[in-house]
Design a protein around this motif. Sequence first.
Motif, mmCIF file in Angstrom:
data_model
loop_
_atom_site.group_PDB
_atom_site.id
_atom_site.type_symbol
_atom_site.label_atom_id
_atom_site.label_comp_id
_atom_site.label_asym_id
_atom_site.label_seq_id
_atom_site.Cartn_x
_atom_site.Cartn_y
_atom_site.Cartn_z
ATOM 1 N N SER A 43 0.833 -1.212 0.000
ATOM 2 C CA SER A 43 0.000 0.000 0.000
ATOM 3 C C SER A 43 0.868 1.262 0.000
ATOM 4 O O SER A 43 0.543 2.245 -0.678
ATOM 5 C CB SER A 43 -0.930 0.003 1.218
ATOM 6 O OG SER A 43 -0.177 -0.041 2.424
ATOM 7 N N GLU A 44 1.983 1.253 0.742
ATOM 8 C CA GLU A 44 2.857 2.424 0.788
ATOM 9 C C GLU A 44 3.530 2.658 -0.562
ATOM 10 O O GLU A 44 3.670 3.803 -1.005
ATOM 11 C CB GLU A 44 3.931 2.258 1.871
ATOM 12 C CG GLU A 44 3.408 2.361 3.289
ATOM 13 C CD GLU A 44 2.717 1.096 3.749
ATOM 14 O OE1 GLU A 44 1.652 1.214 4.390
ATOM 15 O OE2 GLU A 44 3.224 -0.003 3.448
ATOM 16 N N ILE A 45 3.933 1.581 -1.226
ATOM 17 C CA ILE A 45 4.589 1.726 -2.528
ATOM 18 C C ILE A 45 3.595 2.215 -3.581
ATOM 19 O O ILE A 45 3.937 3.042 -4.440
ATOM 20 C CB ILE A 45 5.227 0.393 -2.963
ATOM 21 C CG1 ILE A 45 6.322 0.004 -1.973
ATOM 22 C CG2 ILE A 45 5.804 0.495 -4.363
ATOM 23 C CD1 ILE A 45 7.409 1.043 -1.788
ATOM 24 N N VAL A 46 2.366 1.734 -3.509
ATOM 25 C CA VAL A 46 1.342 2.211 -4.455
ATOM 26 C C VAL A 46 1.118 3.714 -4.276
ATOM 27 O O VAL A 46 1.075 4.475 -5.256
ATOM 28 C CB VAL A 46 0.020 1.431 -4.264
ATOM 29 C CG1 VAL A 46 -1.114 2.105 -5.038
ATOM 30 C CG2 VAL A 46 0.176 -0.008 -4.714
ATOM 31 N N LEU A 47 0.969 4.146 -3.026
ATOM 32 C CA LEU A 47 0.739 5.570 -2.765
ATOM 33 C C LEU A 47 1.953 6.413 -3.141
ATOM 34 O O LEU A 47 1.817 7.509 -3.689
ATOM 35 C CB LEU A 47 0.383 5.778 -1.293
ATOM 36 C CG LEU A 47 -0.987 5.236 -0.868
ATOM 37 C CD1 LEU A 47 -1.122 5.222 0.646
ATOM 38 C CD2 LEU A 47 -2.106 6.061 -1.495
ATOM 39 N N ALA A 48 3.155 5.898 -2.862
ATOM 40 C CA ALA A 48 4.366 6.619 -3.256
ATOM 41 C C ALA A 48 4.452 6.743 -4.774
ATOM 42 O O ALA A 48 4.856 7.788 -5.307
ATOM 43 C CB ALA A 48 5.609 5.903 -2.712
#
Length: 561
Positions: free
Chosen positions: A411-416
């Motif tokens: 989820s963090e990589i998608v948002l980044a």
Amino acid sequence: MLQGWMQIALTLLIVIATTPLLGKYIARVFMGEKTLLNAVMNPLEKAIYVFSGIRPQEEMTGWQYAKAVLYSNLVMGILVYLILMLQRWLPLNPTNLGAPSWDLALHTTLSFLTNTDQQHYSGETTFSYASQTFALGFLMFTSAATGLAVGIAFIRGLTGRPLGNFYSDLIKSITRILLPISVIGGLLLILAGVPETLAGPATATTLEGATQVIARGPVAHFEIIKQLGENGGGFFGINSAHPFENPNGFTNLLEMWAMISIPTALIYTYGIFANNRKQAWLVFWMVFVIFVFLIGIAAVGEFQGNPLVNPLLGGQQPNLEGKEVRFGWAQTALWAVITTATMCGAVNGMHDSLMPTGGFATLFNMFLQIIWGGQGTGTAYLFIYLILAVFLTGLMVGRTPEFLGRKIEKSEIVLASVVLLVHPFAILIPWAITFGFPDTLSGISNPGFHGVSQVVYEYASAAANNGSGFEGLNDNTLWWNLSASVSMLAGRYISIIALLLLADSMSRKQLVPMTSGTLRTDTRLFTGVTSGVILILGALTFLPALVLGPIAEAFLIARGG
């Protein structure tokens, strides 16, 4: 030559010296610690909370924080748009200016609302004192405070704290940081010769006996928040090249410091929040090295001058086209890099007249957005790159990546990725459409490679919420007003939403115990890896635009074309 380089070095030394002082103060403000302004600001803030019904201790989730940003900005935008459209009937309009076109008013409102301040108009002939002060000046404070609040919320989430309350952060950003510094800076500008008056334009008789009308107004207070808040919108059409906005070397130095002071300090503020000042300084010096390199290539290009013109001048001469002689090649080059590095967008010379190396440096800054980046949001973008660097290094060694003791997951990589991909989409798609219909849409005033730079600069400036431009573009048209508005909105709000959701996700993660296999992020090695990630992911994304613009133009000039 030596004097110019000494001026640049002095400015950079002042910035380095004030970074920890201001960074520590900002941290104390948002960590709720005692400051010198408590006695004055606590009663004022309490009165604001009571009047508005804000509960400052009420913590917000990422979605709640984002919705508060959007709702408050929507209300402010509607209010300002109405003021601009109704200025004919409002007071403080000594020259009886009418309303602008609806699309120009919309572009201007969104521009100042998003902290972009891209101007498709000349201030002294388009907007009244009321519009400049109560509409645009109001947004200069609130848009800067919005970005600063989001940056602080991101730092809180990244370091495992609740995100906080947007309305409380917004108010503190104004009352504790922007307003006090603006009061002091505004007084210094007045003492240095910047006007502050509600009187109408002055009429003077020239030596030849002609009559000249000289525009003036409440400039000093407008000028300081324009610089400090990384707004950049000028009271006059030629911005900080105008002698009433920036009359001398002292005001030039003060305004440059104001542009860069908060973005540099926020990295130190992060170090205090994370209880890791070593990492903060490593990140600071990483950005500083790139920053100095860009200053160097821009300044050398301006000092060496134009090889096509130098033979006509009898030898090498600095490029003074589009510059104020009182600032010269060094201060103009330094300002151009600072204003695009910090996403301020104010100018003390015409960027359209920079040599290709200067055009490269300014575009490169806006493409990356992290040297030093926008008010608050630039710091958040910078740590997005750190998160991606952790992720990539974790993949290479086969470990689940961790940042500040918290796992980096899908989820963090998608948002980044959303944060990083919105920017090229908001620039390159409208850029391609514009060149698909060059005769009807572009408004390009320069042929060839420089014309390419003109168009890509306009959209990069909009998407990066910078606001400066390669002037000469016929940009006050329906196409430019609306297409640039879309880029501004996408570059501002989609990124802010993704940043807040990412920070919220990080704040909810459990701490992972540090082991011998944990990747430390406060080392020179990791900082070097991060700089490589920045250059690979950031710079290569826009390499075609750079090659078709300033790089190709530099080769053309070098061969005498």
